[in-house]
Design an enzyme around this catalytic site. Structure first.
Site, short mmCIF file in Angstrom:
data_model
loop_
_atom_site.label_atom_id
_atom_site.label_comp_id
_atom_site.label_asym_id
_atom_site.label_seq_id
_atom_site.Cartn_x
_atom_site.Cartn_y
_atom_site.Cartn_z
N ARG A 42 2.79 -9.26 6.12
CA ARG A 42 3.88 -8.46 5.60
C ARG A 42 4.76 -7.93 6.75
O ARG A 42 5.97 -7.82 6.65
CB ARG A 42 3.22 -7.33 4.80
CG ARG A 42 4.01 -6.14 4.57
CD ARG A 42 4.95 -6.30 3.42
NE ARG A 42 6.07 -5.42 3.62
CZ ARG A 42 7.18 -5.44 2.93
NH1 ARG A 42 7.33 -6.31 1.96
NH2 ARG A 42 8.15 -4.63 3.19
N ASP A 87 15.15 -3.85 0.74
CA ASP A 87 16.58 -3.56 0.55
C ASP A 87 17.11 -2.52 1.54
O ASP A 87 18.25 -2.64 2.02
CB ASP A 87 16.81 -3.07 -0.90
CG ASP A 87 15.90 -1.91 -1.28
OD1 ASP A 87 14.69 -1.98 -1.00
OD2 ASP A 87 16.40 -0.92 -1.83
N CYS A 114 2.85 -7.70 -2.04
CA CYS A 114 1.43 -7.74 -1.72
C CYS A 114 0.72 -6.92 -2.78
O CYS A 114 1.36 -6.36 -3.66
CB CYS A 114 1.16 -7.20 -0.32
SG CYS A 114 1.49 -5.46 -0.17
N ARG A 167 -7.66 -7.38 9.09
CA ARG A 167 -6.21 -7.27 9.37
C ARG A 167 -5.88 -5.96 10.08
O ARG A 167 -4.85 -5.85 10.73
CB ARG A 167 -5.42 -7.34 8.06
CG ARG A 167 -5.25 -8.76 7.52
CD ARG A 167 -4.24 -8.79 6.40
NE ARG A 167 -3.19 -7.83 6.67
CZ ARG A 167 -2.74 -6.92 5.81
NH1 ARG A 167 -3.24 -6.85 4.60
NH2 ARG A 167 -1.78 -6.10 6.13
N ARG A 185 6.98 -3.92 -2.49
CA ARG A 185 7.46 -3.71 -1.13
C ARG A 185 8.78 -4.41 -0.83
O ARG A 185 8.85 -5.32 0.00
CB ARG A 185 6.38 -4.09 -0.11
CG ARG A 185 5.12 -3.29 -0.33
CD ARG A 185 4.05 -3.57 0.65
NE ARG A 185 4.21 -2.85 1.90
CZ ARG A 185 3.28 -2.78 2.84
NH1 ARG A 185 2.14 -3.39 2.68
NH2 ARG A 185 3.48 -2.11 3.95
N PRO A 186 9.85 -4.00 -1.52
CA PRO A 186 11.17 -4.59 -1.25
C PRO A 186 11.66 -4.23 0.16
O PRO A 186 11.12 -3.31 0.78
CB PRO A 186 12.07 -3.95 -2.30
CG PRO A 186 11.38 -2.70 -2.72
CD PRO A 186 9.91 -2.91 -2.50
N ASP A 243 -2.22 5.40 3.64
CA ASP A 243 -3.18 4.47 4.24
C ASP A 243 -4.60 5.04 4.31
O ASP A 243 -5.53 4.34 4.71
CB ASP A 243 -2.73 4.06 5.65
CG ASP A 243 -1.59 3.05 5.60
OD1 ASP A 243 -1.23 2.60 4.50
OD2 ASP A 243 -1.06 2.71 6.68
N LYS A 288 -2.55 -0.27 15.00
CA LYS A 288 -1.92 -1.46 14.41
C LYS A 288 -0.44 -1.21 14.14
O LYS A 288 0.41 -2.00 14.53
CB LYS A 288 -2.64 -1.81 13.11
CG LYS A 288 -1.87 -2.66 12.12
CD LYS A 288 -2.68 -2.86 10.85
CE LYS A 288 -1.89 -3.50 9.74
NZ LYS A 288 -0.92 -2.59 9.10
N ASN A 289 -0.15 -0.10 13.48
CA ASN A 289 1.23 0.13 13.05
C ASN A 289 2.16 0.53 14.20
O ASN A 289 3.37 0.55 14.02
CB ASN A 289 1.28 1.19 11.94
CG ASN A 289 0.71 0.65 10.63
OD1 ASN A 289 0.41 -0.54 10.53
ND2 ASN A 289 0.55 1.51 9.65
C1 UD1 Z 1 4.39 1.12 6.91
C2 UD1 Z 1 2.99 0.82 7.40
C3 UD1 Z 1 2.00 0.93 6.24
C4 UD1 Z 1 2.11 2.29 5.57
C5 UD1 Z 1 3.56 2.60 5.18
C6 UD1 Z 1 3.76 4.00 4.64
C7 UD1 Z 1 3.37 -0.71 9.22
C8 UD1 Z 1 3.21 -2.10 9.75
N1 UD1 Z 1 2.96 -0.52 7.95
O1 UD1 Z 1 4.73 0.14 5.94
O2 UD1 Z 1 0.68 0.75 6.77
O3 UD1 Z 1 1.33 2.33 4.42
O4 UD1 Z 1 4.42 2.44 6.34
O5 UD1 Z 1 3.33 4.94 5.57
O6 UD1 Z 1 3.77 0.18 9.91
N2 UD1 Z 1 10.67 0.65 0.30
C9 UD1 Z 1 11.71 0.18 -0.45
N3 UD1 Z 1 12.69 -0.55 0.17
C10 UD1 Z 1 12.65 -0.82 1.51
C11 UD1 Z 1 11.57 -0.34 2.28
C12 UD1 Z 1 10.59 0.40 1.65
O7 UD1 Z 1 11.78 0.39 -1.65
O8 UD1 Z 1 13.55 -1.51 2.02
C13 UD1 Z 1 9.58 1.39 -0.36
C14 UD1 Z 1 8.26 0.62 -0.31
O9 UD1 Z 1 8.18 -0.31 -1.36
C15 UD1 Z 1 7.24 1.73 -0.43
C16 UD1 Z 1 7.91 2.88 0.33
O10 UD1 Z 1 9.31 2.57 0.37
O11 UD1 Z 1 7.08 2.08 -1.77
C17 UD1 Z 1 7.37 3.07 1.73
O12 UD1 Z 1 7.58 1.91 2.50
P1 UD1 Z 1 7.75 1.92 4.07
O13 UD1 Z 1 7.76 3.31 4.59
O14 UD1 Z 1 8.90 1.04 4.39
O15 UD1 Z 1 6.40 1.22 4.54
P2 UD1 Z 1 6.24 -0.04 5.47
O16 UD1 Z 1 7.12 0.07 6.66
O17 UD1 Z 1 6.29 -1.29 4.67
#
Ligand code: UD1
Length: 419
Positions: free
Chosen positions: A92, A124, A116, A397, A121-122, A305, A22-23
């Site tokens: 998401r 920024d 979610c 999902r 999950r910001p 995950d 999926k990812n």
């Molecule tokens: C992806 C995966 C998800 C997995 C996660 C961590 C996909 C579609 N989803 O999610 O299944 O659990 O990686 O391995 O690939 N954060 C911020 N600001 C940002 C981006 C992230 O604060 O702009 C924080 C998030 O809130 C979270 C952490 O960083 O606490 C990790 O997020 P991130 O690595 O970005 O995960 P996703 O890409 O959302």
């Protein structure tokens, strides 16, 4: 709403082929937008998030043809103003469209993906990096407006190795002037898969899988055919199901190095692991041992995950285990449901203390998120008697057909409509 009905207590036995990831599939589908032509994606998992992503692509003018697990996408003509808002809000991962859309459209707006149940999950980090590359971004009334005059390659230092931000920067960099360097990049296998896909498309890219990725922009792109990697989280879920329920299973189509950390933990719990020509075998023949401390971390650490699924398995281990969740701030929601089934889990801040019990009792429980839902399915398999896991939609999902896969391994599980 559909639920899963599980008659627990059966040992698992047999071989299961693991679906495409999926990812990995979601960013690759998004990246197909970068090319004015055709992309063929093989082993694309047929799961809800993929369906929503394809709906979004259709809404902006892509032609899509699906045959089994192969998806053809023709992104020759797209019109960003027609973006389907209904689908954006449902997943998401719609944020993954940002990098590719920036590369393809001078102006567009995307609905903010919102929070979610596992955390706020910001985005920024995504937005700051794209701004640095020349995208003028305005956030207003739940929308992200992007206006790009010149997209330029930059040195980007990430404050955290965010998976999604790394992917968005990689995609935007494909269309940027010059070279983009991402420092402190995410190292997840799905990043490597996206890079391999982009390379196949004609992009020059180095360092994927390390903390420094370089992408040369403006390379000529070509029609591409690509097979998505196997889903390490689905493989890990089934291995944990066998660890918890007992038995011996083989998962095929996933690389050992992608789930190495999990396999080490399974061995510490007392499972036997064997690599075969086709895949990975796990045998669980006794009550498992607890694990002192587990910390979720970015790859190659233990993946967040698989945290809920491991927690479900540890509910019956001998002794006390502790899990520390470092990636998402609110990912222990499943503990409450597991406790309804007789588990003894206490949560304090980002720490879960799990005291192993001899038995889980069958229960009527509610999935609140994707992986937590899979954990409840595992608990249902580990409990004596009939359990119901409500809200199967969360599980769909990410799992193409969890009932079929587990039934093939000897589990008694079926979908029931309503309660
Ligand atoms: C992806 C995966 C998800 C997995 C996660 C961590 C996909 C579609 N989803 O999610 O299944 O659990 O990686 O391995 O690939 N954060 C911020 N600001 C940002 C981006 C992230 O604060 O702009 C924080 C998030 O809130 C979270 C952490 O960083 O606490 C990790 O997020 P991130 O690595 O970005 O995960 P996703 O890409 O959302």
């Amino acid at each position: 709403m559909a639920s899963y009905f599980i008659s627990g207590g059966e040992k698992l036995k047999g071989t299961v082929k693991i679906q495409g990831s999926k990812n990995a599939a979601l960013p690759i589908i998004a990246a197909s937008l970068l090319h004015r032509g055709t992309t063929v994606i093989r082993e694309c998992p047929w799961i809800l998030d993929v369906r929503y992503m394809l709906e979004v692509l259709k809404s902006i003018g892509c032609s899509i043809f699906i045959d089994g697990s192969t998806v053809w996408i023709d992104a020759s003509d797209i019109d960003a103003s027609k973006l389907a808002k209904e689908c954006i809000g449902k997943m998401r991962s719609s944020i993954l469209l940002l990098g590719a859309m920036v590369g393809r459209c001078a102006q567009f707006s995307l609905d903010y993906p919102g929070g979610c149940t596992i955390g706020a999950r910001p985005v920024d980090i995504h937005l700051k990096a794209l701004s640095r590359m020349g995208v003028h971004i305005q956030e207003q009334e739940g929308q992200i407006y992007c206006d790009t005059k010149v997209l330029s390659g930059e040195e980007i230092q990430l404050p955290y190795p965010s998976v999604g931000a790394t992917e968005n920067i990689m995609m935007a960099a494909v269309k940027a002037e010059g070279v983009t360097w991402i420092h402190n990049a995410a190292r997840e296998p799905e990043i490597v898969d996206l890079a391999e896909f982009l390379k196949r498309m004609g992009v020059r890219i180095i360092g994927a899988g390390t903390e420094r990725i370089g992408i040369l922009g403006k390379c000529p792109l070509c029609d591409t055919e690509y097979q998505v990697m196997g889903d390490r989280i689905v493989a890990g879920t089934y291995l944990l199901a066998a660890a918890g329920a007992g038995g011996e299973i083989e998962v095929c189509g996933v690389k050992e190095e992608h789930i190495h950390c999990l396999l080490q933990i399974c061995e510490k719990m007392g499972c036997e692991i064997r690599l075969t020509d086709r895949g990975i075998c796990l045998r669980s023949s006794r009550r498992l041992f607890s694990i002192e401390d587990i910390h979720t971390q970015p790859f190659p650490g233990f993946p967040t995950d698989l945290q809920s699924q491991l927690m479900a398995v540890l509910t019956k281990a001998v002794g006390e285990s502790r899990i520390f969740e470092h990636v998402f701030e609110n990912r222990f929601g499943t503990a409450e449901e597991l406790n309804k089934m007789g588990a003894d889990i206490q949560i304090k801040n980002n720490r879960a203390v799990i005291r192993g019990v001899a038995k889980l009792k069958a229960g009527h429980v509610y999935a609140k998120d994707l992986r937590g839902g899979a954990a409840l399915v595992i608990a249902g398999l580990m409990a004596e008697g009939d359990s119901i896991v409500e809200n199967s939609i969360f599980i769909e999902r990410g799992y193409q057909d969890i009932c079929k896969d587990l039934t093939g391994l000897g589990a008694k599980i079926k979908v029931i409509e309503g309660k």
